[in-house]
Design a protein around this motif. Structure first.
Motif, PDB file in Angstrom:
ATOM      1  N   VAL A  26      74.794  37.584   3.532  1.00  0.00           N
ATOM      2  CA  VAL A  26      76.328  38.149   3.148  1.00  0.00           C
ATOM      3  C   VAL A  26      77.299  37.469   2.598  1.00  0.00           C
ATOM      4  O   VAL A  26      77.516  36.440   3.202  1.00  0.00           O
ATOM      5  CB  VAL A  26      76.473  38.760   4.686  1.00  0.00           C
ATOM      6  CG1 VAL A  26      78.017  39.682   4.589  1.00  0.00           C
ATOM      7  CG2 VAL A  26      75.483  39.976   5.282  1.00  0.00           C
ATOM      8  N   ARG A  27      77.939  38.089   1.651  1.00  0.00           N
ATOM      9  CA  ARG A  27      79.124  37.474   1.017  1.00  0.00           C
ATOM     10  C   ARG A  27      80.358  38.082   1.449  1.00  0.00           C
ATOM     11  O   ARG A  27      80.636  38.935   1.542  1.00  0.00           O
ATOM     12  CB  ARG A  27      78.765  37.507  -0.384  1.00  0.00           C
ATOM     13  CG  ARG A  27      79.967  36.506  -1.200  1.00  0.00           C
ATOM     14  CD  ARG A  27      80.178  36.933  -2.755  1.00  0.00           C
ATOM     15  NE  ARG A  27      78.882  36.495  -3.230  1.00  0.00           N
ATOM     16  CZ  ARG A  27      78.602  35.279  -3.659  1.00  0.00           C
ATOM     17  NH1 ARG A  27      79.256  34.204  -3.356  1.00  0.00           N
ATOM     18  NH2 ARG A  27      77.570  34.963  -4.233  1.00  0.00           N
ATOM     19  N   ASP A  28      81.354  36.998   2.166  1.00  0.00           N
ATOM     20  CA  ASP A  28      82.617  37.625   2.414  1.00  0.00           C
ATOM     21  C   ASP A  28      83.511  37.509   1.123  1.00  0.00           C
ATOM     22  O   ASP A  28      83.664  36.638   0.409  1.00  0.00           O
ATOM     23  CB  ASP A  28      83.230  36.698   3.249  1.00  0.00           C
ATOM     24  CG  ASP A  28      84.620  37.408   3.878  1.00  0.00           C
ATOM     25  OD1 ASP A  28      84.855  37.637   4.907  1.00  0.00           O
ATOM     26  OD2 ASP A  28      85.399  37.466   2.809  1.00  0.00           O
ATOM     27  N   LEU A  29      83.850  38.768   0.632  1.00  0.00           N
ATOM     28  CA  LEU A  29      84.640  38.700  -0.680  1.00  0.00           C
ATOM     29  C   LEU A  29      86.045  38.189  -0.794  1.00  0.00           C
ATOM     30  O   LEU A  29      86.478  37.969  -1.800  1.00  0.00           O
ATOM     31  CB  LEU A  29      84.775  40.360  -1.158  1.00  0.00           C
ATOM     32  CG  LEU A  29      83.253  41.214  -1.199  1.00  0.00           C
ATOM     33  CD1 LEU A  29      83.681  42.527  -1.688  1.00  0.00           C
ATOM     34  CD2 LEU A  29      82.565  40.269  -2.466  1.00  0.00           C
ATOM     35  N   ARG A  30      86.559  37.968   0.476  1.00  0.00           N
ATOM     36  CA  ARG A  30      87.984  37.492   0.662  1.00  0.00           C
ATOM     37  C   ARG A  30      87.716  35.991   0.518  1.00  0.00           C
ATOM     38  O   ARG A  30      88.729  35.290  -0.163  1.00  0.00           O
ATOM     39  CB  ARG A  30      88.640  37.895   1.874  1.00  0.00           C
ATOM     40  CG  ARG A  30      88.963  39.331   1.832  1.00  0.00           C
ATOM     41  CD  ARG A  30      89.629  39.771   3.175  1.00  0.00           C
ATOM     42  NE  ARG A  30      90.093  40.978   3.237  1.00  0.00           N
ATOM     43  CZ  ARG A  30      90.582  41.635   4.399  1.00  0.00           C
ATOM     44  NH1 ARG A  30      90.512  41.188   5.467  1.00  0.00           N
ATOM     45  NH2 ARG A  30      91.178  42.872   4.130  1.00  0.00           N
ATOM     46  N   THR A  31      86.858  35.188   1.083  1.00  0.00           N
ATOM     47  CA  THR A  31      86.653  33.821   0.876  1.00  0.00           C
ATOM     48  C   THR A  31      85.487  33.355   0.147  1.00  0.00           C
ATOM     49  O   THR A  31      85.450  32.206  -0.175  1.00  0.00           O
ATOM     50  CB  THR A  31      86.233  33.262   2.604  1.00  0.00           C
ATOM     51  OG1 THR A  31      85.051  34.059   2.939  1.00  0.00           O
ATOM     52  CG2 THR A  31      87.421  33.733   3.723  1.00  0.00           C
ATOM     53  N   ASN A  32      84.796  34.137  -0.235  1.00  0.00           N
ATOM     54  CA  ASN A  32      83.354  34.009  -1.184  1.00  0.00           C
ATOM     55  C   ASN A  32      82.385  33.177  -0.404  1.00  0.00           C
ATOM     56  O   ASN A  32      81.501  32.632  -0.795  1.00  0.00           O
ATOM     57  CB  ASN A  32      84.033  33.133  -2.152  1.00  0.00           C
ATOM     58  CG  ASN A  32      83.250  33.770  -3.636  1.00  0.00           C
ATOM     59  OD1 ASN A  32      82.685  34.564  -3.601  1.00  0.00           O
ATOM     60  ND2 ASN A  32      83.331  32.874  -4.651  1.00  0.00           N
ATOM     61  N   ARG A  33      82.719  32.928   1.024  1.00  0.00           N
ATOM     62  CA  ARG A  33      81.544  32.332   1.940  1.00  0.00           C
ATOM     63  C   ARG A  33      80.514  33.217   2.159  1.00  0.00           C
ATOM     64  O   ARG A  33      80.509  34.631   2.248  1.00  0.00           O
ATOM     65  CB  ARG A  33      82.223  32.002   3.140  1.00  0.00           C
ATOM     66  CG  ARG A  33      81.432  30.987   4.083  1.00  0.00           C
ATOM     67  CD  ARG A  33      82.406  30.696   5.227  1.00  0.00           C
ATOM     68  NE  ARG A  33      81.776  30.059   6.105  1.00  0.00           N
ATOM     69  CZ  ARG A  33      81.411  30.570   7.515  1.00  0.00           C
ATOM     70  NH1 ARG A  33      82.381  31.420   7.796  1.00  0.00           N
ATOM     71  NH2 ARG A  33      80.478  30.118   8.222  1.00  0.00           N
ATOM     72  N   VAL A  34      79.065  32.670   1.946  1.00  0.00           N
ATOM     73  CA  VAL A  34      77.999  33.255   2.438  1.00  0.00           C
ATOM     74  C   VAL A  34      77.577  33.221   3.697  1.00  0.00           C
ATOM     75  O   VAL A  34      77.292  31.783   4.056  1.00  0.00           O
ATOM     76  CB  VAL A  34      76.832  33.078   1.201  1.00  0.00           C
ATOM     77  CG1 VAL A  34      75.575  33.658   1.866  1.00  0.00           C
ATOM     78  CG2 VAL A  34      77.392  33.750   0.078  1.00  0.00           C
ATOM     79  N   VAL A  35      77.034  33.894   4.596  1.00  0.00           N
ATOM     80  CA  VAL A  35      76.699  33.666   5.751  1.00  0.00           C
ATOM     81  C   VAL A  35      75.273  34.451   6.105  1.00  0.00           C
ATOM     82  O   VAL A  35      74.902  35.487   5.392  1.00  0.00           O
ATOM     83  CB  VAL A  35      77.444  34.015   6.926  1.00  0.00           C
ATOM     84  CG1 VAL A  35      78.631  33.324   7.335  1.00  0.00           C
ATOM     85  CG2 VAL A  35      77.564  35.656   6.945  1.00  0.00           C
ATOM     86  N   MET A  36      74.338  33.812   6.802  1.00  0.00           N
ATOM     87  CA  MET A  36      73.011  34.450   7.165  1.00  0.00           C
ATOM     88  C   MET A  36      73.133  35.283   8.310  1.00  0.00           C
ATOM     89  O   MET A  36      73.798  34.890   9.298  1.00  0.00           O
ATOM     90  CB  MET A  36      71.900  33.189   7.129  1.00  0.00           C
ATOM     91  CG  MET A  36      71.488  32.787   5.963  1.00  0.00           C
ATOM     92  SD  MET A  36      70.639  33.916   4.920  1.00  0.00           S
ATOM     93  CE  MET A  36      70.521  32.772   3.468  1.00  0.00           C
ATOM     94  N   THR A  37      72.494  36.422   8.053  1.00  0.00           N
ATOM     95  CA  THR A  37      72.594  37.429   9.180  1.00  0.00           C
ATOM     96  C   THR A  37      71.157  37.982   9.789  1.00  0.00           C
ATOM     97  O   THR A  37      70.276  37.975   9.206  1.00  0.00           O
ATOM     98  CB  THR A  37      73.786  38.452   8.792  1.00  0.00           C
ATOM     99  OG1 THR A  37      72.852  39.187   7.788  1.00  0.00           O
ATOM    100  CG2 THR A  37      74.953  38.077   8.140  1.00  0.00           C
TER     101      THR A  37
END
Ligand SMILES: NC(=O)CC[C@H](N)C(=O)O
Length: 368
Positions: free
Chosen positions: A278-289
Protein backbone atom coordinates in the motif's frame (compact mmCIF):
# COMPACT_ATOMS: atom_id res chain seq x y z
CA UNK A 1 -7.92 -49.13 5.84
CA UNK A 2 -11.43 -50.60 6.16
CA UNK A 3 -14.26 -49.62 3.82
CA UNK A 4 -15.96 -47.69 6.60
CA UNK A 5 -12.81 -45.67 7.28
CA UNK A 6 -12.46 -44.92 3.58
CA UNK A 7 -16.06 -43.63 3.53
CA UNK A 8 -15.42 -41.41 6.53
CA UNK A 9 -12.75 -39.63 4.52
CA UNK A 10 -14.86 -39.07 1.41
CA UNK A 11 -15.41 -35.47 0.36
CA UNK A 12 -16.61 -33.51 -2.66
CA UNK A 13 -16.41 -29.84 -3.55
CA UNK A 14 -18.96 -28.63 -6.13
CA UNK A 15 -17.96 -25.40 -7.82
CA UNK A 16 -20.10 -22.89 -9.71
CA UNK A 17 -19.96 -23.83 -13.40
CA UNK A 18 -20.57 -27.53 -12.78
CA UNK A 19 -17.23 -29.03 -11.72
CA UNK A 20 -17.15 -31.43 -8.74
CA UNK A 21 -13.72 -32.08 -7.24
CA UNK A 22 -12.95 -35.09 -5.05
CA UNK A 23 -11.09 -34.43 -1.80
CA UNK A 24 -10.38 -35.91 1.64
CA UNK A 25 -12.68 -35.10 4.56
CA UNK A 26 -10.86 -33.57 7.57
CA UNK A 27 -13.97 -32.33 9.37
CA UNK A 28 -17.35 -33.79 8.37
CA UNK A 29 -20.51 -32.01 7.32
CA UNK A 30 -22.13 -29.99 4.57
CA UNK A 31 -21.32 -26.41 3.75
CA UNK A 32 -22.05 -23.76 1.16
CA UNK A 33 -20.77 -20.28 0.56
CA UNK A 34 -18.69 -17.99 -1.58
CA UNK A 35 -15.38 -19.67 -2.44
CA UNK A 36 -12.47 -17.29 -1.81
CA UNK A 37 -8.73 -17.73 -1.25
CA UNK A 38 -6.09 -16.21 0.96
CA UNK A 39 -2.43 -16.21 0.05
CA UNK A 40 -1.40 -15.86 3.71
CA UNK A 41 1.20 -18.48 4.62
CA UNK A 42 0.77 -17.84 8.33
CA UNK A 43 -2.02 -16.62 10.60
CA UNK A 44 -4.50 -19.43 9.91
CA UNK A 45 -5.97 -19.18 13.44
CA UNK A 46 -6.54 -15.45 12.96
CA UNK A 47 -8.09 -15.95 9.52
CA UNK A 48 -10.37 -18.76 10.64
CA UNK A 49 -11.70 -16.70 13.56
CA UNK A 50 -12.03 -13.44 11.57
CA UNK A 51 -15.78 -12.63 11.46
CA UNK A 52 -15.31 -11.05 8.01
CA UNK A 53 -15.22 -14.61 6.56
CA UNK A 54 -18.83 -15.33 7.62
CA UNK A 55 -20.76 -17.11 4.80
CA UNK A 56 -17.58 -17.85 2.83
CA UNK A 57 -15.59 -21.00 2.11
CA UNK A 58 -11.94 -20.23 2.71
CA UNK A 59 -9.26 -21.82 0.54
CA UNK A 60 -5.65 -21.50 1.67
CA UNK A 61 -3.27 -21.20 -1.28
CA UNK A 62 -0.31 -21.96 0.99
CA UNK A 63 -0.14 -25.77 0.94
CA UNK A 64 0.43 -26.76 4.57
CA UNK A 65 -1.90 -25.28 7.16
CA UNK A 66 -1.57 -25.97 10.87
CA UNK A 67 2.18 -26.51 11.27
CA UNK A 68 2.46 -24.49 14.51
CA UNK A 69 -0.67 -25.82 16.22
CA UNK A 70 -3.83 -24.11 17.42
CA UNK A 71 -3.75 -21.63 20.30
CA UNK A 72 -6.67 -19.63 21.61
CA UNK A 73 -4.48 -16.59 22.31
CA UNK A 74 -4.32 -16.10 18.58
CA UNK A 75 -8.09 -16.20 17.99
CA UNK A 76 -9.79 -13.04 16.74
CA UNK A 77 -13.25 -14.04 18.01
CA UNK A 78 -14.93 -16.85 19.89
CA UNK A 79 -15.68 -19.11 16.94
CA UNK A 80 -14.66 -20.14 13.44
CA UNK A 81 -16.42 -17.99 10.85
CA UNK A 82 -15.88 -19.45 7.36
CA UNK A 83 -18.63 -21.99 6.60
CA UNK A 84 -16.03 -24.42 5.25
CA UNK A 85 -12.27 -24.77 4.84
CA UNK A 86 -10.20 -26.02 1.90
CA UNK A 87 -6.42 -26.64 1.91
CA UNK A 88 -3.85 -28.87 0.22
CA UNK A 89 -2.91 -30.38 3.59
CA UNK A 90 -4.41 -29.67 7.02
CA UNK A 91 -2.65 -30.91 10.15
CA UNK A 92 -4.55 -33.02 12.69
CA UNK A 93 -4.54 -30.06 15.13
CA UNK A 94 -6.51 -27.89 12.72
CA UNK A 95 -8.72 -30.78 11.55
CA UNK A 96 -9.62 -31.63 15.18
CA UNK A 97 -10.36 -27.98 15.96
CA UNK A 98 -12.63 -27.60 12.91
CA UNK A 99 -14.36 -30.90 13.75
CA UNK A 100 -15.07 -29.63 17.27
CA UNK A 101 -16.37 -26.39 15.82
CA UNK A 102 -18.60 -28.26 13.35
CA UNK A 103 -17.04 -26.53 10.36
CA UNK A 104 -16.52 -28.90 7.41
CA UNK A 105 -12.97 -29.05 6.08
CA UNK A 106 -11.34 -30.86 3.18
CA UNK A 107 -7.79 -31.39 1.91
CA UNK A 108 -5.83 -33.54 -0.59
CA UNK A 109 -7.14 -31.65 -3.62
CA UNK A 110 -5.37 -29.44 -6.13
CA UNK A 111 -5.75 -26.04 -4.47
CA UNK A 112 -3.43 -24.43 -7.03
CA UNK A 113 -5.96 -25.31 -9.72
CA UNK A 114 -8.82 -24.02 -7.56
CA UNK A 115 -7.07 -20.71 -6.85
CA UNK A 116 -6.16 -20.23 -10.52
CA UNK A 117 -9.84 -20.78 -11.35
CA UNK A 118 -10.94 -18.14 -8.82
CA UNK A 119 -8.36 -15.68 -10.22
CA UNK A 120 -9.69 -16.24 -13.73
CA UNK A 121 -13.43 -16.47 -13.06
CA UNK A 122 -13.72 -14.46 -9.83
CA UNK A 123 -15.06 -15.58 -6.44
CA UNK A 124 -17.47 -18.48 -7.04
CA UNK A 125 -20.30 -20.18 -5.22
CA UNK A 126 -19.39 -23.55 -3.81
CA UNK A 127 -20.88 -26.54 -2.01
CA UNK A 128 -19.02 -29.06 0.17
CA UNK A 129 -20.00 -32.54 1.30
CA UNK A 130 -17.51 -34.23 3.65
CA UNK A 131 -17.60 -37.44 5.68
CA UNK A 132 -19.63 -40.66 5.75
CA UNK A 133 -22.66 -39.43 3.75
CA UNK A 134 -20.76 -37.38 1.20
CA UNK A 135 -21.68 -37.77 -2.46
CA UNK A 136 -21.20 -35.49 -5.48
CA UNK A 137 -24.99 -34.97 -5.47
CA UNK A 138 -24.97 -33.68 -1.88
CA UNK A 139 -22.17 -31.24 -2.76
CA UNK A 140 -24.18 -30.08 -5.79
CA UNK A 141 -27.31 -29.65 -3.64
CA UNK A 142 -25.33 -27.40 -1.30
CA UNK A 143 -24.04 -25.39 -4.26
CA UNK A 144 -27.58 -24.91 -5.55
CA UNK A 145 -28.71 -23.56 -2.18
CA UNK A 146 -25.98 -20.90 -2.13
CA UNK A 147 -27.08 -17.31 -1.60
CA UNK A 148 -25.17 -14.43 -3.22
CA UNK A 149 -23.02 -12.50 -0.74
CA UNK A 150 -25.01 -9.28 -1.20
CA UNK A 151 -28.28 -11.13 -0.44
CA UNK A 152 -27.13 -11.99 3.09
CA UNK A 153 -28.89 -8.87 4.29
CA UNK A 154 -28.89 -9.85 8.00
CA UNK A 155 -25.22 -10.87 8.10
CA UNK A 156 -24.44 -8.18 10.71
CA UNK A 157 -26.67 -9.89 13.24
CA UNK A 158 -24.71 -13.15 12.85
CA UNK A 159 -21.43 -11.58 13.97
CA UNK A 160 -22.19 -8.56 16.18
CA UNK A 161 -22.38 -8.29 19.97
CA UNK A 162 -25.99 -8.60 21.20
CA UNK A 163 -25.66 -5.55 23.47
CA UNK A 164 -23.18 -2.90 24.57
CA UNK A 165 -19.92 -4.08 26.16
CA UNK A 166 -17.65 -1.55 27.85
CA UNK A 167 -13.90 -2.21 28.13
CA UNK A 168 -11.40 -0.31 30.30
CA UNK A 169 -14.01 2.06 31.80
CA UNK A 170 -11.37 3.92 33.84
CA UNK A 171 -8.95 4.45 30.96
CA UNK A 172 -7.31 7.83 30.44
CA UNK A 173 -7.78 7.82 26.67
CA UNK A 174 -10.76 8.92 24.59
CA UNK A 175 -14.10 7.11 24.78
CA UNK A 176 -14.49 5.19 21.53
CA UNK A 177 -17.90 4.05 20.26
CA UNK A 178 -16.92 0.94 18.29
CA UNK A 179 -19.73 -0.13 15.96
CA UNK A 180 -19.34 -3.90 15.91
CA UNK A 181 -20.10 -5.08 12.38
CA UNK A 182 -18.02 -8.22 13.14
CA UNK A 183 -14.96 -6.68 14.79
CA UNK A 184 -11.70 -8.60 15.11
CA UNK A 185 -10.62 -8.84 18.75
CA UNK A 186 -7.30 -7.19 18.04
CA UNK A 187 -8.97 -3.96 16.90
CA UNK A 188 -10.43 -3.68 20.39
CA UNK A 189 -7.04 -4.67 21.91
CA UNK A 190 -5.21 -2.08 19.82
CA UNK A 191 -7.45 0.65 21.24
CA UNK A 192 -7.24 -0.69 24.82
CA UNK A 193 -3.47 -0.91 24.60
CA UNK A 194 -3.53 2.87 24.06
CA UNK A 195 -5.76 3.26 27.14
CA UNK A 196 -8.94 4.17 25.29
CA UNK A 197 -12.31 3.42 26.88
CA UNK A 198 -14.11 1.25 24.35
CA UNK A 199 -17.88 0.84 24.15
CA UNK A 200 -18.51 -1.98 21.70
CA UNK A 201 -22.07 -1.51 20.42
CA UNK A 202 -24.18 -3.66 18.05
CA UNK A 203 -24.00 -3.17 14.28
CA UNK A 204 -27.53 -1.72 14.28
CA UNK A 205 -27.00 0.79 17.11
CA UNK A 206 -29.17 3.89 16.82
CA UNK A 207 -28.35 7.53 17.48
CA UNK A 208 -30.10 7.13 20.86
CA UNK A 209 -27.77 4.20 21.70
CA UNK A 210 -24.72 6.27 20.79
CA UNK A 211 -25.96 9.26 22.80
CA UNK A 212 -26.09 7.00 25.87
CA UNK A 213 -22.37 6.16 25.52
CA UNK A 214 -21.39 9.78 24.74
CA UNK A 215 -18.26 8.90 22.71
CA UNK A 216 -15.34 11.14 21.75
CA UNK A 217 -14.87 9.17 18.54
CA UNK A 218 -16.90 6.82 16.34
CA UNK A 219 -15.14 3.73 14.95
CA UNK A 220 -16.75 1.43 12.35
CA UNK A 221 -15.26 -2.06 12.46
CA UNK A 222 -14.47 -4.62 9.81
CA UNK A 223 -17.20 -7.11 8.96
CA UNK A 224 -18.53 -9.66 6.48
CA UNK A 225 -20.55 -9.32 3.29
CA UNK A 226 -21.73 -6.34 1.31
CA UNK A 227 -21.19 -2.95 3.02
CA UNK A 228 -24.52 -1.77 1.59
CA UNK A 229 -26.21 -4.12 4.06
CA UNK A 230 -24.91 -2.04 6.99
CA UNK A 231 -27.34 0.87 6.67
CA UNK A 232 -27.60 1.59 10.40
CA UNK A 233 -23.83 2.14 10.68
CA UNK A 234 -23.91 4.40 7.61
CA UNK A 235 -26.74 6.40 9.21
CA UNK A 236 -24.55 6.97 12.29
CA UNK A 237 -21.70 8.25 10.10
CA UNK A 238 -24.13 10.58 8.37
CA UNK A 239 -25.44 11.83 11.72
CA UNK A 240 -22.09 12.41 13.43
CA UNK A 241 -19.76 13.48 10.62
CA UNK A 242 -18.35 16.90 11.42
CA UNK A 243 -19.27 16.70 15.12
CA UNK A 244 -17.28 13.56 16.09
CA UNK A 245 -14.05 12.20 14.58
CA UNK A 246 -14.82 9.04 12.59
CA UNK A 247 -12.53 6.07 11.87
CA UNK A 248 -13.06 2.81 10.02
CA UNK A 249 -11.29 -0.39 9.09
CA UNK A 250 -12.09 -2.49 6.01
CA UNK A 251 -15.92 -2.76 5.97
CA UNK A 252 -15.69 0.39 8.11
CA UNK A 253 -13.98 2.29 5.29
CA UNK A 254 -16.62 1.07 2.83
CA UNK A 255 -19.52 2.09 5.11
CA UNK A 256 -18.00 5.54 5.68
CA UNK A 257 -17.58 6.05 1.91
CA UNK A 258 -21.18 4.97 1.23
CA UNK A 259 -22.47 7.28 3.97
CA UNK A 260 -20.57 10.32 2.69
CA UNK A 261 -21.63 10.28 -0.95
CA UNK A 262 -19.25 7.63 -2.30
CA UNK A 263 -19.96 4.12 -3.54
CA UNK A 264 -18.69 0.56 -3.24
CA UNK A 265 -18.54 -2.38 -5.65
CA UNK A 266 -17.66 -6.06 -5.60
CA UNK A 267 -14.15 -6.95 -6.71
CA UNK A 268 -13.48 -9.92 -8.92
CA UNK A 269 -11.70 -12.03 -6.32
CA UNK A 270 -10.68 -9.51 -3.66
CA UNK A 271 -7.52 -9.08 -1.61
CA UNK A 272 -6.78 -11.72 1.00
CA UNK A 273 -3.27 -12.19 2.30
CA UNK A 274 -0.49 -10.71 4.38
CA UNK A 275 1.73 -9.03 1.79
CA UNK A 276 -0.46 -6.48 0.03
CA UNK A 277 1.63 -3.36 -0.75
CA UNK A 278 0.00 0.00 0.00
CA UNK A 279 1.35 3.41 -1.00
CA UNK A 280 0.64 6.52 1.05
CA UNK A 281 0.13 9.28 -1.51
CA UNK A 282 1.11 12.04 0.94
CA UNK A 283 4.47 10.54 2.00
CA UNK A 284 5.08 8.18 -0.94
CA UNK A 285 5.94 5.49 1.63
CA UNK A 286 4.92 1.89 0.90
CA UNK A 287 3.88 -0.47 3.68
CA UNK A 288 3.05 -4.17 3.59
CA UNK A 289 -0.42 -4.95 4.89
CA UNK A 290 -2.77 -7.73 5.92
CA UNK A 291 -5.99 -7.77 3.95
CA UNK A 292 -9.29 -9.60 3.68
CA UNK A 293 -11.90 -7.97 1.51
CA UNK A 294 -14.04 -8.73 -1.53
CA UNK A 295 -15.60 -5.29 -1.97
CA UNK A 296 -13.86 -1.98 -2.56
CA UNK A 297 -14.64 1.71 -2.55
CA UNK A 298 -15.45 2.59 -6.18
CA UNK A 299 -15.97 6.34 -5.67
CA UNK A 300 -14.90 8.14 -2.51
CA UNK A 301 -17.40 11.00 -3.03
CA UNK A 302 -16.61 14.73 -2.79
CA UNK A 303 -15.97 14.90 0.93
CA UNK A 304 -13.16 12.32 1.25
CA UNK A 305 -9.66 12.26 -0.21
CA UNK A 306 -8.02 8.99 -1.28
CA UNK A 307 -4.73 9.14 0.66
CA UNK A 308 -3.51 5.56 0.17
CA UNK A 309 -3.76 3.13 -2.75
CA UNK A 310 -2.98 -0.52 -3.40
CA UNK A 311 0.25 -0.72 -5.42
CA UNK A 312 -1.02 -3.75 -7.37
CA UNK A 313 -4.34 -2.38 -8.64
CA UNK A 314 -4.67 1.24 -7.45
CA UNK A 315 -7.82 0.57 -5.39
CA UNK A 316 -8.37 2.99 -2.46
CA UNK A 317 -6.66 1.78 0.73
CA UNK A 318 -7.04 4.92 2.82
CA UNK A 319 -9.63 7.72 2.88
CA UNK A 320 -9.27 10.90 4.89
CA UNK A 321 -10.79 14.29 5.45
CA UNK A 322 -8.73 16.71 7.52
CA UNK A 323 -11.70 19.10 7.77
CA UNK A 324 -14.15 16.45 8.95
CA UNK A 325 -11.66 14.44 11.05
CA UNK A 326 -12.30 11.21 9.16
CA UNK A 327 -9.65 8.51 8.68
CA UNK A 328 -10.23 5.00 7.31
CA UNK A 329 -8.20 2.06 6.05
CA UNK A 330 -9.21 -0.76 3.69
CA UNK A 331 -6.49 -3.07 5.05
CA UNK A 332 -6.09 -4.32 8.63
CA UNK A 333 -3.72 -2.04 10.58
CA UNK A 334 -4.25 -4.13 13.75
CA UNK A 335 -2.04 -6.62 11.93
CA UNK A 336 -3.13 -9.97 13.29
CA UNK A 337 -1.49 -11.72 11.63
CA UNK A 338 1.23 -9.14 10.85
CA UNK A 339 3.10 -7.42 9.26
CA UNK A 340 3.10 -4.67 11.87
CA UNK A 341 3.97 -1.76 9.56
CA UNK A 342 0.72 0.13 10.04
CA UNK A 343 0.01 -0.06 13.79
CA UNK A 344 0.39 3.71 14.13
CA UNK A 345 -3.05 4.04 12.50
CA UNK A 346 -4.49 3.65 16.01
CA UNK A 347 -2.28 6.48 17.29
CA UNK A 348 -3.48 8.66 14.39
CA UNK A 349 -7.11 7.80 15.18
CA UNK A 350 -6.85 8.63 18.89
CA UNK A 351 -5.02 11.85 18.02
CA UNK A 352 -8.14 12.96 16.14
CA UNK A 353 -9.89 12.89 19.51
CA UNK A 354 -7.11 15.05 21.00
CA UNK A 355 -5.15 12.25 22.71
CA UNK A 356 -1.38 11.84 22.38
CA UNK A 357 -0.23 8.21 22.61
CA UNK A 358 3.34 7.05 23.16
CA UNK A 359 3.47 5.57 19.63
CA UNK A 360 5.93 2.89 18.60
CA UNK A 361 3.65 -0.10 19.45
CA UNK A 362 5.02 -3.36 18.07
CA UNK A 363 1.88 -5.49 18.22
CA UNK A 364 -1.40 -5.62 20.09
CA UNK A 365 -2.01 -8.13 22.89
CA UNK A 366 -5.28 -10.01 22.48
CA UNK A 367 -8.41 -9.73 24.59
CA UNK A 368 -9.81 -13.11 23.58
N1 LIG B 1 -12.53 -7.49 6.43
C1 LIG B 1 -13.61 -6.80 6.10
O1 LIG B 1 -14.06 -5.92 6.83
C2 LIG B 1 -14.29 -7.16 4.81
C3 LIG B 1 -15.23 -6.11 4.31
C4 LIG B 1 -16.22 -6.62 3.29
N2 LIG B 1 -17.03 -7.67 3.83
C5 LIG B 1 -15.52 -7.09 2.05
O2 LIG B 1 -15.45 -8.28 1.80
O3 LIG B 1 -14.99 -6.28 1.32
Amino acid sequence: MTDAAADDRTAYVAIEGGRVVEARSRAPGRARGELVFTTAYTGYEESLTDPSYEEQILTFSYPLIGNYGVREERFESERVHPRGVVARELTDDVADWLTEEGVPAVDHLDTRDLVTGIREEGAMECGIAAGPDATPEVAREELERCVAMSDHTDIGEQVSVPGRETHNPDGDGPRVGLIDCGAKGSIVSSLLERDAVVDVVPYDATVADIERTDPDLLFISNGPGDPENFEAAAALVDEYVGSLPIAGICLGQQVVANALGGSTEKMEFGHRGVNQPVRDLRTNRVVMTTQNHGYTVAEPGDRLEVTQVNVNDDTPEGLESDDLDVITRQYHPEANPGPNDSLDFFDDVLELAGYETERGATGAPKTT
